[in-house]
Design a protein around this motif. Structure first.
Motif, mmCIF file in Angstrom:
data_model
loop_
_atom_site.group_PDB
_atom_site.id
_atom_site.type_symbol
_atom_site.label_atom_id
_atom_site.label_comp_id
_atom_site.label_asym_id
_atom_site.label_seq_id
_atom_site.Cartn_x
_atom_site.Cartn_y
_atom_site.Cartn_z
ATOM 1 N N GLU A 2 34.430 45.594 41.732
ATOM 2 C CA GLU A 2 33.544 45.244 40.617
ATOM 3 C C GLU A 2 34.182 44.172 39.738
ATOM 4 N N GLU A 3 35.464 44.350 39.402
ATOM 5 C CA GLU A 3 36.156 43.381 38.566
ATOM 6 C C GLU A 3 36.303 42.049 39.299
ATOM 7 N N TRP A 4 36.581 42.090 40.585
ATOM 8 C CA TRP A 4 36.738 40.865 41.389
ATOM 9 C C TRP A 4 35.428 40.086 41.403
ATOM 10 N N ARG A 5 34.303 40.777 41.691
ATOM 11 C CA ARG A 5 33.017 40.091 41.764
ATOM 12 C C ARG A 5 32.634 39.467 40.425
ATOM 13 N N SER A 6 33.003 40.143 39.335
ATOM 14 C CA SER A 6 32.674 39.592 38.015
ATOM 15 C C SER A 6 33.448 38.312 37.730
ATOM 16 N N ARG A 7 34.599 38.139 38.362
ATOM 17 C CA ARG A 7 35.415 36.952 38.125
ATOM 18 C C ARG A 7 34.997 35.765 38.988
ATOM 19 N N ILE A 8 34.260 36.023 40.068
ATOM 20 C CA ILE A 8 33.872 34.923 40.944
ATOM 21 C C ILE A 8 33.055 33.886 40.181
ATOM 22 N N SER A 9 32.173 34.339 39.296
ATOM 23 C CA SER A 9 31.363 33.399 38.508
ATOM 24 C C SER A 9 32.241 32.489 37.661
ATOM 25 N N ARG A 10 33.294 33.049 37.083
ATOM 26 C CA ARG A 10 34.221 32.251 36.281
ATOM 27 C C ARG A 10 34.987 31.279 37.172
ATOM 28 N N TRP A 11 35.404 31.737 38.342
ATOM 29 C CA TRP A 11 36.163 30.881 39.253
ATOM 30 C C TRP A 11 35.338 29.688 39.728
ATOM 31 N N GLN A 12 34.019 29.888 39.852
ATOM 32 C CA GLN A 12 33.157 28.801 40.312
ATOM 33 C C GLN A 12 33.165 27.617 39.359
ATOM 34 N N ASP A 13 33.445 27.887 38.075
ATOM 35 C CA ASP A 13 33.454 26.829 37.063
ATOM 36 C C ASP A 13 34.829 26.193 36.883
ATOM 37 N N MET A 14 35.799 26.626 37.686
ATOM 38 C CA MET A 14 37.163 26.123 37.555
ATOM 39 C C MET A 14 37.519 25.286 38.778
ATOM 40 N N LYS A 15 38.293 24.236 38.546
ATOM 41 C CA LYS A 15 38.692 23.376 39.664
ATOM 42 C C LYS A 15 39.556 24.142 40.654
ATOM 43 N N GLU A 16 40.530 24.878 40.134
ATOM 44 C CA GLU A 16 41.421 25.679 40.963
ATOM 45 C C GLU A 16 41.810 26.947 40.218
ATOM 46 N N ILE A 17 42.191 27.962 40.975
ATOM 47 C CA ILE A 17 42.794 29.159 40.386
ATOM 48 C C ILE A 17 44.054 29.489 41.175
ATOM 49 N N VAL A 18 44.963 30.190 40.534
ATOM 50 C CA VAL A 18 46.143 30.725 41.223
ATOM 51 C C VAL A 18 45.794 32.155 41.604
ATOM 52 N N LEU A 19 45.565 32.374 42.884
ATOM 53 C CA LEU A 19 45.032 33.656 43.328
ATOM 54 C C LEU A 19 45.940 34.817 42.940
ATOM 55 N N HIS A 20 47.237 34.658 43.103
ATOM 56 C CA HIS A 20 48.141 35.767 42.809
ATOM 57 C C HIS A 20 48.020 36.225 41.354
ATOM 58 N N GLN A 21 47.971 35.292 40.425
ATOM 59 C CA GLN A 21 47.859 35.655 39.013
ATOM 60 C C GLN A 21 46.517 36.300 38.706
ATOM 61 N N GLU A 22 45.452 35.780 39.298
ATOM 62 C CA GLU A 22 44.135 36.365 39.073
ATOM 63 C C GLU A 22 44.058 37.789 39.611
ATOM 64 N N VAL A 23 44.649 38.018 40.779
ATOM 65 C CA VAL A 23 44.603 39.352 41.374
ATOM 66 C C VAL A 23 45.429 40.333 40.549
ATOM 67 N N GLU A 24 46.549 39.889 39.989
ATOM 68 C CA GLU A 24 47.315 40.772 39.104
ATOM 69 C C GLU A 24 46.440 41.254 37.951
ATOM 70 N N GLY A 25 45.667 40.333 37.358
ATOM 71 C CA GLY A 25 44.785 40.715 36.256
ATOM 72 C C GLY A 25 43.698 41.679 36.697
ATOM 73 N N ILE A 26 43.123 41.435 37.860
ATOM 74 C CA ILE A 26 42.078 42.319 38.395
ATOM 75 C C ILE A 26 42.633 43.730 38.601
ATOM 76 N N LEU A 27 43.795 43.812 39.228
ATOM 77 C CA LEU A 27 44.369 45.121 39.533
ATOM 78 C C LEU A 27 44.763 45.864 38.265
ATOM 79 N N ILE A 77 50.695 45.273 44.076
ATOM 80 C CA ILE A 77 49.945 45.088 45.321
ATOM 81 C C ILE A 77 49.363 43.675 45.386
ATOM 82 N N ALA A 78 49.278 42.984 44.251
ATOM 83 C CA ALA A 78 48.817 41.588 44.249
ATOM 84 C C ALA A 78 49.643 40.738 45.205
ATOM 85 N N ARG A 79 50.911 41.067 45.386
ATOM 86 C CA ARG A 79 51.741 40.307 46.320
ATOM 87 C C ARG A 79 51.253 40.502 47.750
ATOM 88 N N TYR A 80 50.985 41.722 48.134
ATOM 89 C CA TYR A 80 50.474 41.967 49.486
ATOM 90 C C TYR A 80 49.115 41.290 49.683
#
Length: 375
Positions: free
Chosen positions: A76-101, A206-209
């Motif tokens: 649920e948290e991941w899907r809610s962030r996809i809309s925000r990611w669409q408006d960004m040129k790039e994201i750092v996946l590891h940092q975003e996943v840490e926040g989600i988790l 687990i964001a690392r895995y």
């Protein structure tokens, strides 16, 4: 650290290392690492009945329904962030996943966070993980931020016990706050806070895995093609191969409790012994072509708790094997489904090399993605 140690590797070595009553985890790690990974009084450094009782508490939170609920919160948290990611040129996946988790696991544990607080807690947990295998600035920063996390966790336990806040009886914070030890006494507040942190911080780790899983999808496109259309069996194989192939924390350590002999060597009481997890998972005596990424190898794995030990070996209940291993597998599966079924993205040029001298390891760029689109 100029201390003499015995290093072991392989399935037979893991079987010896996890023999009940043979080793203690007390004084097995340098104190700065212990403070960031476990801390004094935690289940991981207990022995005997005290360890079994505390481990039973942790394992009671690992039911399929409980892990499924956490996975749903992450999705649920991941899907809610996809809309925000669409408006960004790039994201750092590891940092975003840490926040989600972090956001999801705190909600699951019964200590939900506001938006600003979630960012703060994420930084604290991430600093502990980053600093656990380091000497110097990374370690000092992790210890400094941990003190702030401990104050927060103690407050959460105290507010629940005083009746100021409520939490579900099935929640982690309720289970820990009202837990009694073998002596019949309730866990003291600092120990309860440590155990709460020891559920939340490893989940953020687990964001690392998951980052390594995204790297594997990028490096092995044929795997990416099979996950959306294949059955759950292949996804299980893929996740297990990510955990085997990529580096995480490379070793576990113990101190000899009772003298014993193995392979013609006498292990004296209090000797420091280090078991090589990464080496065992890449041992050519166990794994054919261990340096090759091949998920299908797990179709033929015999399930031995000593040959595949990314998060420790032996029994979850009787030994010091990570209590959150099933959470790791469940959340990795959820993340791989989201990456392959719910979003598309591009992987720009970046430094994806992994420095094996760094603990815990991570791709140098933390895996940047761009042009994210919802599917």
């Amino acid at each position: 650290m100029l201390a003499k140690a015995i290093c072991m590797m392989g399935e037979e070595a893991a079987r010896e290392f996890y023999a009940p009553g043979r080793f203690t985890r007390k004084r097995a790690l340098p104190e700065p690492t212990l403070w960031l990974l476990q801390d004094q009084g935690a289940a991981q450094v207990l022995d005997g009945e005290a360890h079994r009782s505390r481990k039973q508490m942790l394992m009671s939170l690992m039911s399929p329904a409980s892990i499924g609920h956490l996975s749903d919160l992450v999705a649920e948290e991941w899907r809610s962030r996809i809309s925000r990611w669409q408006d960004m040129k790039e994201i750092v996946l590891h940092q975003e996943v840490e926040g989600i988790l972090c956001h999801a696991v705190c909600t699951w544990a019964g200590v939900p966070l506001g938006e600003g607080e979630a960012s703060m807690r994420t930084r604290e947990f991430a600093a502990m993980i980053e600093g656990a295998g380091a000497v110097g600035l990374r370690n000092w920063r992790g210890m400094a931020l941990r003190r702030r996390t401990e104050r927060w966790a103690r407050g959460a336990v105290e507010r629940l016990r005083s009746g100021e806040v409520r939490a579900s009886e099935q929640s982690a914070v309720h289970t820990i706050a009202w837990r009694r030890g073998p002596d019949g006494k309730q866990l003291d507040t600092p120990t309860a806070a440590v155990e709460l942190i020891n559920l939340l911080r490893p989940t953020v780790a687990i964001a690392r895995y998951i980052t390594f899983g995204a790297l594997a999808l990028h490096d092995h496109p044929h795997c990416r093609e099979r996950i959306p259309t294949g059955d759950g069996e292949y996804l299980q194989f893929f996740v297990q191969e990510v955990r085997r192939y990529y580096p995480f924390f490379p070793v576990v350590a113990g101190r000899v409790l009772r003298e014993f002999e193995w392979r013609g060597r006498r292990f004296e009481r209090d000797e420091w012994v280090i078991l090589n997890l990464y080496g065992t998972n890449h041992d050519s005596r166990i794994w054919q072509e261990p340096q090759r990424f091949q998920p299908e190898r797990f179709r033929y794995w015999d399930g031995s708790p000593y040959s595949f030990i990314p998060q420790g070996g032996g029994s979850h209940m009787a030994n010091h094997r990570c209590a959150g291993e099933w959470i790791t597998i469940g959340l990795m599966k959820t993340a791989m489904r989201l990456l392959t079924r719910k979003m598309s993205y591009q992987v720009p040029q970046q430094d994806l090399r992994i420095d094996l001298s760094r603990t815990p390891a991570i791709p140098n760029s933390r895996f940047r993605i761009g042009d994210v689109r919802r599917m």
